[in-house]
Design a protein around this motif. Structure first.
Motif, PDB file in Angstrom:
ATOM      1  N   ARG A   1     -51.802  18.801 -28.069  1.00 59.26           N
ATOM      2  CA  ARG A   1     -51.760  18.334 -26.680  1.00 59.26           C
ATOM      3  C   ARG A   1     -50.351  18.351 -26.093  1.00 59.26           C
ATOM      4  O   ARG A   1     -50.151  18.717 -24.926  1.00 59.26           O
ATOM      5  CB  ARG A   1     -52.337  16.924 -26.606  1.00 59.26           C
ATOM      6  N   PHE A   2     -49.345  17.964 -26.899  1.00 55.34           N
ATOM      7  CA  PHE A   2     -48.005  17.749 -26.341  1.00 55.34           C
ATOM      8  C   PHE A   2     -46.979  18.825 -26.689  1.00 55.34           C
ATOM      9  O   PHE A   2     -45.903  18.858 -26.076  1.00 55.34           O
ATOM     10  CB  PHE A   2     -47.467  16.385 -26.793  1.00 55.34           C
ATOM     11  N   ASP A   3     -47.266  19.671 -27.665  1.00 53.37           N
ATOM     12  CA  ASP A   3     -46.302  20.694 -28.062  1.00 53.37           C
ATOM     13  C   ASP A   3     -45.939  21.583 -26.865  1.00 53.37           C
ATOM     14  O   ASP A   3     -46.807  22.140 -26.191  1.00 53.37           O
ATOM     15  CB  ASP A   3     -46.896  21.564 -29.175  1.00 53.37           C
ATOM     16  N   GLY A   4     -44.640  21.693 -26.577  1.00 48.54           N
ATOM     17  CA  GLY A   4     -44.171  22.506 -25.460  1.00 48.54           C
ATOM     18  C   GLY A   4     -43.928  21.727 -24.184  1.00 48.54           C
ATOM     19  O   GLY A   4     -43.329  22.256 -23.237  1.00 48.54           O
ATOM     20  N   LYS A   5     -44.359  20.461 -24.151  1.00 51.58           N
ATOM     21  CA  LYS A   5     -44.122  19.635 -22.972  1.00 51.58           C
ATOM     22  C   LYS A   5     -42.794  18.889 -23.121  1.00 51.58           C
ATOM     23  O   LYS A   5     -42.235  18.807 -24.218  1.00 51.58           O
ATOM     24  CB  LYS A   5     -45.260  18.642 -22.782  1.00 51.58           C
ATOM     25  N   LYS A   6     -42.317  18.316 -22.017  1.00 51.03           N
ATOM     26  CA  LYS A   6     -41.089  17.517 -22.055  1.00 51.03           C
ATOM     27  C   LYS A   6     -41.414  16.054 -21.788  1.00 51.03           C
ATOM     28  O   LYS A   6     -42.169  15.731 -20.862  1.00 51.03           O
ATOM     29  CB  LYS A   6     -40.076  18.020 -21.030  1.00 51.03           C
ATOM     30  N   ILE A   7     -40.837  15.184 -22.625  1.00 51.73           N
ATOM     31  CA  ILE A   7     -40.972  13.734 -22.446  1.00 51.73           C
ATOM     32  C   ILE A   7     -39.574  13.142 -22.504  1.00 51.73           C
ATOM     33  O   ILE A   7     -38.831  13.369 -23.462  1.00 51.73           O
ATOM     34  CB  ILE A   7     -41.865  13.106 -23.529  1.00 51.73           C
ATOM     35  N   ASN A   8     -39.209  12.389 -21.479  1.00 48.95           N
ATOM     36  CA  ASN A   8     -37.860  11.821 -21.391  1.00 48.95           C
ATOM     37  C   ASN A   8     -36.779  12.891 -21.503  1.00 48.95           C
ATOM     38  O   ASN A   8     -35.720  12.679 -22.095  1.00 48.95           O
ATOM     39  CB  ASN A   8     -37.645  10.760 -22.482  1.00 48.95           C
TER      40      ASN A   8
ATOM     41  N   ARG B   1     -48.321   9.236 -26.232  1.00 45.91           N
ATOM     42  CA  ARG B   1     -49.397   8.873 -25.310  1.00 45.91           C
ATOM     43  C   ARG B   1     -48.927   7.925 -24.205  1.00 45.91           C
ATOM     44  O   ARG B   1     -49.597   7.798 -23.179  1.00 45.91           O
ATOM     45  CB  ARG B   1     -50.568   8.283 -26.088  1.00 45.91           C
ATOM     46  N   SER B   2     -47.776   7.288 -24.414  1.00 47.86           N
ATOM     47  CA  SER B   2     -47.184   6.463 -23.343  1.00 47.86           C
ATOM     48  C   SER B   2     -46.139   7.252 -22.571  1.00 47.86           C
ATOM     49  O   SER B   2     -45.450   6.696 -21.722  1.00 47.86           O
ATOM     50  CB  SER B   2     -46.544   5.214 -23.937  1.00 47.86           C
ATOM     51  N   TYR B   3     -46.015   8.535 -22.900  1.00 49.64           N
ATOM     52  CA  TYR B   3     -45.011   9.411 -22.294  1.00 49.64           C
ATOM     53  C   TYR B   3     -43.602   8.818 -22.397  1.00 49.64           C
ATOM     54  O   TYR B   3     -42.819   8.839 -21.452  1.00 49.64           O
ATOM     55  CB  TYR B   3     -45.385   9.743 -20.852  1.00 49.64           C
ATOM     56  N   GLY B   4     -43.309   8.297 -23.595  1.00 45.45           N
ATOM     57  CA  GLY B   4     -41.959   7.858 -23.917  1.00 45.45           C
ATOM     58  C   GLY B   4     -41.650   6.406 -23.644  1.00 45.45           C
ATOM     59  O   GLY B   4     -40.548   5.938 -23.959  1.00 45.45           O
ATOM     60  N   HIS B   5     -42.583   5.674 -23.091  1.00 38.97           N
ATOM     61  CA  HIS B   5     -42.317   4.269 -22.770  1.00 38.97           C
ATOM     62  C   HIS B   5     -42.264   3.403 -24.034  1.00 38.97           C
ATOM     63  O   HIS B   5     -41.515   2.425 -24.092  1.00 38.97           O
ATOM     64  CB  HIS B   5     -43.367   3.727 -21.806  1.00 38.97           C
ATOM     65  N   GLN B   6     -43.054   3.733 -25.045  1.00 36.05           N
ATOM     66  CA  GLN B   6     -43.020   2.988 -26.307  1.00 36.05           C
ATOM     67  C   GLN B   6     -42.222   3.808 -27.318  1.00 36.05           C
ATOM     68  O   GLN B   6     -42.757   4.675 -28.008  1.00 36.05           O
ATOM     69  CB  GLN B   6     -44.446   2.731 -26.809  1.00 36.05           C
TER      70      GLN B   6
ATOM     71  N   ALA C   1     -34.299  -0.133 -38.061  1.00 39.13           N
ATOM     72  CA  ALA C   1     -33.269  -1.164 -38.246  1.00 39.13           C
ATOM     73  C   ALA C   1     -31.859  -0.637 -38.019  1.00 39.13           C
ATOM     74  O   ALA C   1     -30.928  -1.404 -37.759  1.00 39.13           O
ATOM     75  CB  ALA C   1     -33.377  -1.753 -39.649  1.00 39.13           C
ATOM     76  N   TYR C   2     -31.678   0.675 -38.122  1.00 35.12           N
ATOM     77  CA  TYR C   2     -30.358   1.263 -37.934  1.00 35.12           C
ATOM     78  C   TYR C   2     -30.177   1.845 -36.541  1.00 35.12           C
ATOM     79  O   TYR C   2     -29.161   2.473 -36.246  1.00 35.12           O
ATOM     80  CB  TYR C   2     -30.112   2.355 -38.985  1.00 35.12           C
ATOM     81  N   GLY C   3     -31.187   1.695 -35.687  1.00 35.77           N
ATOM     82  CA  GLY C   3     -31.074   2.165 -34.313  1.00 35.77           C
ATOM     83  C   GLY C   3     -31.587   3.565 -34.052  1.00 35.77           C
ATOM     84  O   GLY C   3     -31.490   4.064 -32.936  1.00 35.77           O
ATOM     85  N   SER C   4     -32.133   4.236 -35.061  1.00 34.53           N
ATOM     86  CA  SER C   4     -32.701   5.570 -34.855  1.00 34.53           C
ATOM     87  C   SER C   4     -34.054   5.441 -34.167  1.00 34.53           C
ATOM     88  O   SER C   4     -34.866   4.598 -34.541  1.00 34.53           O
ATOM     89  CB  SER C   4     -32.875   6.295 -36.195  1.00 34.53           C
ATOM     90  N   THR C   5     -34.302   6.291 -33.182  1.00 37.36           N
ATOM     91  CA  THR C   5     -35.521   6.197 -32.387  1.00 37.36           C
ATOM     92  C   THR C   5     -36.392   7.441 -32.543  1.00 37.36           C
ATOM     93  O   THR C   5     -35.933   8.498 -33.001  1.00 37.36           O
ATOM     94  CB  THR C   5     -35.191   6.031 -30.893  1.00 37.36           C
ATOM     95  N   VAL C   6     -37.651   7.289 -32.122  1.00 34.78           N
ATOM     96  CA  VAL C   6     -38.572   8.421 -32.111  1.00 34.78           C
ATOM     97  C   VAL C   6     -38.012   9.527 -31.227  1.00 34.78           C
ATOM     98  O   VAL C   6     -38.013  10.709 -31.593  1.00 34.78           O
ATOM     99  CB  VAL C   6     -39.973   7.986 -31.628  1.00 34.78           C
ATOM    100  N   LYS C   7     -37.505   9.157 -30.068  1.00 31.61           N
ATOM    101  CA  LYS C   7     -36.952  10.145 -29.140  1.00 31.61           C
ATOM    102  C   LYS C   7     -35.798  10.913 -29.777  1.00 31.61           C
ATOM    103  O   LYS C   7     -35.708  12.148 -29.653  1.00 31.61           O
ATOM    104  CB  LYS C   7     -36.473   9.454 -27.857  1.00 31.61           C
ATOM    105  N   HIS C   8     -34.915  10.202 -30.467  1.00 24.39           N
ATOM    106  CA  HIS C   8     -33.754  10.844 -31.087  1.00 24.39           C
ATOM    107  C   HIS C   8     -34.187  11.863 -32.132  1.00 24.39           C
ATOM    108  O   HIS C   8     -33.677  12.993 -32.168  1.00 24.39           O
ATOM    109  CB  HIS C   8     -32.859   9.787 -31.736  1.00 24.39           C
TER     110      HIS C   8
ATOM    111  N   SER D   1     -46.593   5.214 -34.657  1.00 25.92           N
ATOM    112  CA  SER D   1     -45.543   5.014 -33.658  1.00 25.92           C
ATOM    113  C   SER D   1     -45.315   6.281 -32.835  1.00 25.92           C
ATOM    114  O   SER D   1     -44.991   6.203 -31.644  1.00 25.92           O
ATOM    115  CB  SER D   1     -44.231   4.619 -34.344  1.00 25.92           C
ATOM    116  N   VAL D   2     -45.491   7.436 -33.460  1.00 23.42           N
ATOM    117  CA  VAL D   2     -45.330   8.696 -32.734  1.00 23.42           C
ATOM    118  C   VAL D   2     -46.462   8.871 -31.721  1.00 23.42           C
ATOM    119  O   VAL D   2     -46.232   9.325 -30.591  1.00 23.42           O
ATOM    120  CB  VAL D   2     -45.282   9.889 -33.713  1.00 23.42           C
ATOM    121  N   LYS D   3     -47.675   8.509 -32.113  1.00 24.42           N
ATOM    122  CA  LYS D   3     -48.798   8.559 -31.170  1.00 24.42           C
ATOM    123  C   LYS D   3     -48.523   7.681 -29.949  1.00 24.42           C
ATOM    124  O   LYS D   3     -48.754   8.094 -28.806  1.00 24.42           O
ATOM    125  CB  LYS D   3     -50.089   8.090 -31.855  1.00 24.42           C
TER     126      LYS D   3
END
Length: 225
Positions: A152-159, A185-190, A195-202, A179-181
Motif C-alpha cells: 500500500r505505501f511503498d513509493g509514497k512519501k510520509i513526512n 496508517r496514521s501518515y506519520g502522526h504516531q 530509549a535512545y531517541g531513534s524513531t520510525v521516521k529516522h 509500531s510501523v503499522k
C-alpha cells in the motif's frame, strides 16, 4: 682512472633507472575501479552503544590476542542492508550488550528472540551464525506481517520521506511491526521513538532504497542452525 670515474656515474644511473621503472604506473591500470564516487560512506552509531561483554573485554585485557574489526559492506544489496543496520545498532559487534539488555550485532531483545525460536540469550550472544539466521528470520516474519502495508505505501512519501520496503523492514527491526503499522496508517502522526531517541521516521529514511526482495515473507520463520 677513466674506468673508475665512469663507474661512479654508471652505478647511480642504473639505480635511478630501476627505481623509475618500479614506480612507473602500469598503463593498463584502470583508476576508475578505485573511485568512491557515489558510494554511501556516512554511517553513524548511537552514542550509548553497548557495554562490552567478557568476550570483547578479553581482547582489551590481552593486547597480544587478535582483535576483530567489523566494516559495513557498501552497497544496496541485502548484505548492504543488514550490515548497514548492524553498524547502526552495534558497530557490527556480535558480542555486545547495551544498557537495556539488547544483544549482539543486531541488538535483539529476549522476547523477539523467543518469537523466532531462540530461548537461550547467552548461547545466542556467542554464536555469530545464529545471530545472522535470527536477523533473516525476524525480517521474514516482519515482512509477512507488514506485507499489505508494504504493498500500500511503498513509493509514497510520509513526512517528506520516501517509503520503501527496506525502510519499512528496518523500522520494524527497531520498533516492531505494530509500531510501523501505526506510523504508516496514521501518515506519520504516531512516530515511535526508542530509549535512545531513534524513531520510525529516522530508520525509514536512513535505510531507504536497499534491495530486500530476497527476504521471503514467512509468518512462522524460525532461526534454525
Amino acid at each position: 682512472m677513466m674506468n673508475k670515474v665512469s663507474n661512479y656515474f654508471a652505478i647511480p644511473l642504473a639505480i635511478c633507472s630501476v627505481m623509475f621503472m618500479a614506480l612507473k604506473p602500469s598503463p593498463s591500470l584502470d583508476v576508475a575501479m578505485y573511485s568512491t564516487e557515489g558510494l554511501e560512506l556516512d554511517f553513524t552509531v548511537q552514542h550509548d552503544v553497548a557495554s562490552t561483554t567478557e568476550a570483547t573485554e578479553t581482547h582489551l585485557s590481552n593486547p597480544f590476542q587478535k582483535k576483530h574489526t567489523y566494516f559495513p559492506y557498501i552497497g544496496k544489496s541485502y548484505t548492504g542492508f543488514k550490515e548497514a543496520l548492524a553498524f547502526k545498532e552495534s558497530r557490527g559487534n556480535y558480542f555486545t550488550v547495551n544498557t537495556l539488555g539488547y544483544l549482539g550485532k543486531y541488538q535483539f531483545g529476549a522476547e523477539t528472540l523467543k518469537m523466532i525460536g531462540i530461548y537461550n540469550p547467552n548461547q545466542f550472544l556467542y554464536n555469530p551464525e545464529l545471530q545472522e539466521k535470527a536477523f533473516l528470520a525476524n525480517a521474514e516474519r516482519n515482512k509477512w506481517i507488514l506485507r499489505k502495508d508494504i504493498k500500500r505505501f511503498d513509493g509514497k512519501k510520509i513526512n517528506g520521506v520516501l517509503v520503501t520496503e527496506s525502510g519499512i523492514l528496518a523500522a520494524a527491526h527497531l520498533a516492531g511491526p505494530g509500531s510501523v503499522k501505526k506510523y504508516l496508517r496514521s501518515y506519520g502522526h504516531q512516530n515511535f521513538s526508542d530509549a535512545y531517541g531513534s524513531t520510525v521516521k529516522h530508520y525509514m529514511k536512513k535505510f531507504s532504497g536497499y534491495d530486500t526482495s530476497s527476504i521471503v515473507p514467512d509468518r512462522k520463520a524460525k532461526a534454525v542452525l
